[in-house]
Write a protein that holds these residues in place. Structure first.
Motif, short mmCIF file in Angstrom:
data_model
loop_
_atom_site.label_atom_id
_atom_site.label_comp_id
_atom_site.label_asym_id
_atom_site.label_seq_id
_atom_site.Cartn_x
_atom_site.Cartn_y
_atom_site.Cartn_z
N CYS A 18 0.84 -1.20 0.00
CA CYS A 18 0.00 0.00 0.00
C CYS A 18 0.87 1.25 0.00
N ALA A 19 1.94 1.25 0.79
CA ALA A 19 2.84 2.40 0.84
C ALA A 19 3.46 2.66 -0.53
N VAL A 20 3.89 1.61 -1.21
CA VAL A 20 4.47 1.75 -2.55
C VAL A 20 3.47 2.45 -3.46
N ARG A 21 2.24 1.96 -3.45
CA ARG A 21 1.22 2.51 -4.35
C ARG A 21 0.92 3.97 -4.02
N LEU A 22 0.74 4.28 -2.75
CA LEU A 22 0.39 5.65 -2.36
C LEU A 22 1.56 6.61 -2.57
N PHE A 23 2.77 6.16 -2.25
CA PHE A 23 3.94 7.02 -2.48
C PHE A 23 4.08 7.36 -3.95
N THR A 24 3.77 6.37 -4.81
CA THR A 24 3.88 6.58 -6.25
C THR A 24 2.76 7.48 -6.76
N VAL A 33 0.58 8.50 7.32
CA VAL A 33 0.36 7.15 7.86
C VAL A 33 -1.13 6.85 7.90
N SER A 34 -1.94 7.86 8.20
CA SER A 34 -3.40 7.65 8.25
C SER A 34 -3.95 7.23 6.89
N ASP A 35 -3.33 7.71 5.80
CA ASP A 35 -3.76 7.28 4.46
C ASP A 35 -3.50 5.79 4.25
N ILE A 36 -2.32 5.36 4.70
CA ILE A 36 -1.94 3.95 4.53
C ILE A 36 -2.88 3.04 5.32
N VAL A 37 -3.10 3.38 6.60
CA VAL A 37 -3.94 2.49 7.42
C VAL A 37 -5.39 2.50 6.95
N ARG A 38 -5.85 3.64 6.46
CA ARG A 38 -7.24 3.70 5.95
C ARG A 38 -7.37 2.80 4.72
N GLU A 39 -6.39 2.84 3.82
CA GLU A 39 -6.44 2.00 2.61
C GLU A 39 -6.39 0.51 2.96
N VAL A 40 -5.55 0.16 3.92
CA VAL A 40 -5.39 -1.25 4.29
C VAL A 40 -6.55 -1.71 5.17
N GLY A 41 -7.16 -0.77 5.90
CA GLY A 41 -8.28 -1.11 6.77
C GLY A 41 -7.85 -1.63 8.12
N VAL A 42 -6.79 -1.00 8.67
CA VAL A 42 -6.30 -1.41 10.00
C VAL A 42 -6.20 -0.17 10.89
N ALA A 43 -6.02 -0.42 12.17
CA ALA A 43 -5.85 0.67 13.13
C ALA A 43 -4.44 1.25 13.03
N GLN A 44 -4.30 2.50 13.44
CA GLN A 44 -2.99 3.16 13.41
C GLN A 44 -1.96 2.37 14.22
N GLY A 45 -2.42 1.77 15.31
CA GLY A 45 -1.51 0.99 16.15
C GLY A 45 -0.91 -0.20 15.43
N THR A 46 -1.68 -0.77 14.49
CA THR A 46 -1.17 -1.89 13.71
C THR A 46 0.02 -1.45 12.87
N PHE A 47 -0.10 -0.26 12.27
CA PHE A 47 1.02 0.27 11.49
C PHE A 47 2.26 0.39 12.37
N TYR A 48 2.07 0.98 13.56
CA TYR A 48 3.22 1.23 14.44
C TYR A 48 3.74 -0.04 15.11
N TYR A 49 2.98 -1.10 15.04
CA TYR A 49 3.49 -2.40 15.48
C TYR A 49 4.56 -2.88 14.49
N HIS A 50 4.34 -2.60 13.21
CA HIS A 50 5.26 -3.05 12.16
C HIS A 50 6.36 -2.03 11.85
N PHE A 51 6.04 -0.73 11.96
CA PHE A 51 6.97 0.32 11.56
C PHE A 51 6.99 1.44 12.59
N LYS A 52 8.16 1.96 12.87
CA LYS A 52 8.28 3.05 13.85
C LYS A 52 7.77 4.37 13.29
N SER A 53 7.82 4.52 11.96
CA SER A 53 7.47 5.80 11.35
C SER A 53 7.21 5.59 9.86
N LYS A 54 6.78 6.68 9.21
CA LYS A 54 6.61 6.64 7.76
C LYS A 54 7.96 6.42 7.08
N GLU A 55 9.02 6.98 7.64
CA GLU A 55 10.37 6.79 7.10
C GLU A 55 10.77 5.31 7.14
#
Length: 198
Positions: A18-24, A33-55
């Motif tokens: 999803c990040a690849v697609r949105l960045f492109t 980050v909110s764009d990514i989690v909204r597209e994937v359909g997960v909570a913001q906390g799920t993103f931060y479980y996998h990644f510390k930041s957008k970077e």
């Protein structure tokens, strides 16, 4: 709508996809980050479980891209059913295609402030690809198809030529100009290695 539970590896891959697609599509700066989690359909906390930041998700995109290119280059070098010169053409085609396919990512890495990440990508590409190209040069010299005294330096020069093209920029060039660019890079590589058609 209830969220679907997925294995961590699958969710990680989904977030990177999803990040690849949105960045492109939107650009790195315009993607939150909110764009990514909204597209994937997960909570913001799920993103931060996998990644510390957008970077950090951008780093994962870089890792996956460089690893994928390195694997394709290695497979092309290992082929036994074609000459070293034909394998060289294939490797250069793969590298140039990777530049085109990932021009959005390359543009991101060329933005001011992304110098460290750009250098990381360059180092990973060199580390993952240069040994394969060097091996191909050695194979070609042993087969009598290439005539170059220093395989490592030849591989470095080939890679630096392709890497320099990313700095010049190939996005926006017409199909005819891209075809000429690819043909010129292949011709220059063959001449540098004194490649013989067999």
């Amino acid at each position: 709508m209830p969220r679907t539970s997925k294995a961590p590896e699958e969710r990680h891959r989904e977030l990177v996809d999803c990040a690849v697609r949105l960045f492109t599509e939107k650009g790195y700066g315009a993607t939150a980050v909110s764009d990514i989690v909204r597209e994937v359909g997960v909570a913001q906390g799920t993103f931060y479980y996998h990644f510390k930041s957008k970077e950090a998700v951008l780093e994962a995109v870089v890792d996956r891209t460089t690893s994928g290119v390195a694997e394709k280059v290695q497979a092309a070098v290992e082929r036994q059913d074609s000459s070293p010169a034909a394998r060289l053409d294939k490797v250069l085609s793969l590298l140039l295609a990777a530049m085109l396919d990932n021009r959005g990512l390359i543009d991101i890495l060329h933005h001011p402030g992304n110098e460290v990440l750009h250098e990381q990508m360059r180092a990973k590409l060199v580390g993952g690809i240069q040994p394969s190209i060097e091996k191909l040069v050695v194979i070609g010299v042993e087969a009598g198809d290439f005539d170059v005294p220093h395989a490592q330096e030849a591989a470095e020069l080939l890679l630096s030529t392709v890497a320099h093209l990313t700095r010049l920029g190939i996005a926006g060039r017409g199909r005819r100009r891209l075809a000429r660019l690819k043909a010129t890079v292949k011709l220059a590589a063959r001449r540098m290695l004194a490649a013989k058609d067999r």
